[in-house]
Design a protein around this motif. Structure first.
Motif, PDB file in Angstrom:
ATOM      1  N   ASN A 130     -25.141  53.921  -0.383  1.00  0.00           N
ATOM      2  CA  ASN A 130     -26.322  54.502   0.246  1.00  0.00           C
ATOM      3  C   ASN A 130     -27.181  55.234  -0.788  1.00  0.00           C
ATOM      4  O   ASN A 130     -28.392  55.051  -0.853  1.00  0.00           O
ATOM      5  N   GLU A 136     -29.115  52.866  -3.124  1.00  0.00           N
ATOM      6  CA  GLU A 136     -30.291  52.227  -2.534  1.00  0.00           C
ATOM      7  C   GLU A 136     -31.447  53.201  -2.357  1.00  0.00           C
ATOM      8  O   GLU A 136     -32.593  52.862  -2.661  1.00  0.00           O
ATOM      9  N   VAL A 137     -31.173  54.405  -1.876  1.00  0.00           N
ATOM     10  CA  VAL A 137     -32.277  55.355  -1.700  1.00  0.00           C
ATOM     11  C   VAL A 137     -32.785  55.858  -3.051  1.00  0.00           C
ATOM     12  O   VAL A 137     -33.973  56.128  -3.204  1.00  0.00           O
ATOM     13  N   GLY A 184     -19.214  54.022   0.659  1.00  0.00           N
ATOM     14  CA  GLY A 184     -20.399  54.053   1.510  1.00  0.00           C
ATOM     15  C   GLY A 184     -21.432  55.050   1.003  1.00  0.00           C
ATOM     16  O   GLY A 184     -22.633  54.773   0.979  1.00  0.00           O
TER      17      GLY A 184
END
Length: 95
Positions: A9, A12-13, A5
């Motif tokens: 995350n 993507e950021v 996870g």
């Protein structure tokens, strides 16, 4: 799952931060990511170390693109029903 996870995350950021040419990604972890102790061995220790290693890799890869990546050790419990019901004495002394 927690390690995956965090990776997804951050991936993507980071894409958006690269486009903006700046940003900061902060991973939080526990002391277990630095050293093992007591009952925290095996799988949980591997997950903690993997998150820390992922942050270090991200820092090396994204640093030249003006994106800072850090792993910060934050030991402590999260205020949940599990903590309230299983550790009532400790919970009563929380600040």
């Amino acid at each position: 799952m927690a390690c995956l996870g965090g990776f997804l995350n951050a991936r993507e950021v980071a894409r958006r931060m690269v486009a903006r040419r700046h940003g900061t990604i902060i991973f939080t972890g526990a002391t277990a990511s630095l050293r093992g102790f007591g009952q925290l061995r095996g799988v949980r220790r591997c997950q903690a170390c993997a998150a820390r290693a992922g942050a270090e890799h991200g820092a090396r890869k994204l640093g030249p693109k003006n994106i800072h990546v850090a792993h910060v050790v934050v030991d402590g419990s999260i205020d949940t029903e599990f903590i309230r019901s299983n550790f009532p004495d400790k919970y009563a002394t929380k600040i």
